[in-house]
Design a protein around this motif. Structure first.
Motif, mmCIF file in Angstrom:
data_model
loop_
_atom_site.group_PDB
_atom_site.id
_atom_site.type_symbol
_atom_site.label_atom_id
_atom_site.label_comp_id
_atom_site.label_asym_id
_atom_site.label_seq_id
_atom_site.Cartn_x
_atom_site.Cartn_y
_atom_site.Cartn_z
ATOM 1 N N VAL A 1 0.844 -1.208 0.000
ATOM 2 C CA VAL A 1 0.000 0.000 0.000
ATOM 3 C C VAL A 1 0.873 1.250 0.000
ATOM 4 O O VAL A 1 0.638 2.183 -0.781
ATOM 5 C CB VAL A 1 -0.956 -0.001 1.211
ATOM 6 C CG1 VAL A 1 -1.612 1.354 1.395
ATOM 7 C CG2 VAL A 1 -2.023 -1.077 1.042
ATOM 8 N N LEU A 2 1.873 1.281 0.862
ATOM 9 C CA LEU A 2 2.751 2.453 0.936
ATOM 10 C C LEU A 2 3.517 2.664 -0.367
ATOM 11 O O LEU A 2 3.693 3.803 -0.821
ATOM 12 C CB LEU A 2 3.714 2.323 2.110
ATOM 13 C CG LEU A 2 3.077 2.452 3.493
ATOM 14 C CD1 LEU A 2 4.101 2.130 4.577
ATOM 15 C CD2 LEU A 2 2.487 3.827 3.689
ATOM 16 N N ALA A 3 3.967 1.570 -0.987
ATOM 17 C CA ALA A 3 4.703 1.692 -2.248
ATOM 18 C C ALA A 3 3.811 2.249 -3.356
ATOM 19 O O ALA A 3 4.218 3.156 -4.094
ATOM 20 C CB ALA A 3 5.270 0.332 -2.653
ATOM 21 N N VAL A 4 2.601 1.744 -3.472
ATOM 22 C CA VAL A 4 1.687 2.214 -4.522
ATOM 23 C C VAL A 4 1.289 3.662 -4.278
ATOM 24 O O VAL A 4 1.285 4.484 -5.197
ATOM 25 C CB VAL A 4 0.454 1.297 -4.620
ATOM 26 C CG1 VAL A 4 -0.611 1.896 -5.503
ATOM 27 C CG2 VAL A 4 0.857 -0.071 -5.134
ATOM 28 N N GLU A 5 0.956 3.995 -3.037
ATOM 29 C CA GLU A 5 0.573 5.375 -2.743
ATOM 30 C C GLU A 5 1.752 6.324 -2.933
ATOM 31 O O GLU A 5 1.582 7.434 -3.443
ATOM 32 C CB GLU A 5 0.018 5.476 -1.328
ATOM 33 C CG GLU A 5 -1.357 4.853 -1.203
ATOM 34 C CD GLU A 5 -1.991 5.110 0.136
ATOM 35 O OE1 GLU A 5 -1.446 5.909 0.934
ATOM 36 O OE2 GLU A 5 -3.057 4.529 0.381
ATOM 37 N N GLY A 6 2.930 5.914 -2.524
ATOM 38 C CA GLY A 6 4.110 6.751 -2.717
ATOM 39 C C GLY A 6 4.411 6.967 -4.186
ATOM 40 O O GLY A 6 4.764 8.074 -4.605
ATOM 41 N N LEU A 7 4.254 5.926 -4.985
ATOM 42 C CA LEU A 7 4.473 6.040 -6.423
ATOM 43 C C LEU A 7 3.477 7.018 -7.044
ATOM 44 O O LEU A 7 3.846 7.868 -7.858
ATOM 45 C CB LEU A 7 4.356 4.661 -7.075
ATOM 46 C CG LEU A 7 4.666 4.573 -8.553
ATOM 47 C CD1 LEU A 7 6.121 4.961 -8.815
ATOM 48 C CD2 LEU A 7 4.392 3.172 -9.062
ATOM 49 N N ALA A 8 2.210 6.913 -6.641
ATOM 50 C CA ALA A 8 1.189 7.826 -7.171
ATOM 51 C C ALA A 8 1.506 9.276 -6.794
ATOM 52 O O ALA A 8 1.403 10.181 -7.632
ATOM 53 C CB ALA A 8 -0.190 7.435 -6.650
ATOM 54 N N ALA B 1 4.431 10.519 -6.112
ATOM 55 C CA ALA B 1 5.660 10.960 -6.777
ATOM 56 C C ALA B 1 5.434 11.244 -8.256
ATOM 57 O O ALA B 1 6.004 12.188 -8.804
ATOM 58 C CB ALA B 1 6.745 9.893 -6.614
ATOM 59 N N LEU B 2 4.616 10.438 -8.914
ATOM 60 C CA LEU B 2 4.447 10.564 -10.361
ATOM 61 C C LEU B 2 3.337 11.526 -10.786
ATOM 62 O O LEU B 2 3.411 12.088 -11.872
ATOM 63 C CB LEU B 2 4.191 9.189 -10.983
ATOM 64 C CG LEU B 2 5.336 8.181 -10.880
ATOM 65 C CD1 LEU B 2 4.931 6.862 -11.503
ATOM 66 C CD2 LEU B 2 6.590 8.730 -11.530
ATOM 67 N N ALA B 3 2.315 11.677 -9.962
ATOM 68 C CA ALA B 3 1.166 12.489 -10.385
ATOM 69 C C ALA B 3 0.564 13.280 -9.231
ATOM 70 O O ALA B 3 -0.599 13.089 -8.872
ATOM 71 C CB ALA B 3 0.114 11.579 -11.016
#
Length: 64
Positions: free
Chosen positions: A11-18, A20-22
């Motif tokens: 969850v943290l990885a996906v939310e962090g990626l979102a 960071a990218l958008a």
């Protein structure tokens, strides 16, 4: 316990990626959520919870 940590990490990885990218898309999504009533947000949260539990069950069932 390991499965819980794995889930939290994902969850943290996906939310962090979102974030960071958008970041502007996240802001727009938050604006949409603010426009919803408390009851609509509750229904959305319950639907997300249901889908999440279903996906966990499916993943465990497929792994067995």
């Amino acid at each position: 316990m390991g499965t819980v940590l794995l889930g939290i990490g994902l969850v943290l990885a996906v939310e962090g990626l979102a974030l960071a990218l958008a970041p502007s898309r996240i802001q727009a999504a938050l604006d949409i959520l603010r426009a919803l009533s408390a009851e609509q947000r509750r229904a959305l949260g319950l639907a997300a919870l249901g889908v999440g539990v279903l996906l966990i069950w499916l993943a465990r069932w497929l792994a067995a």
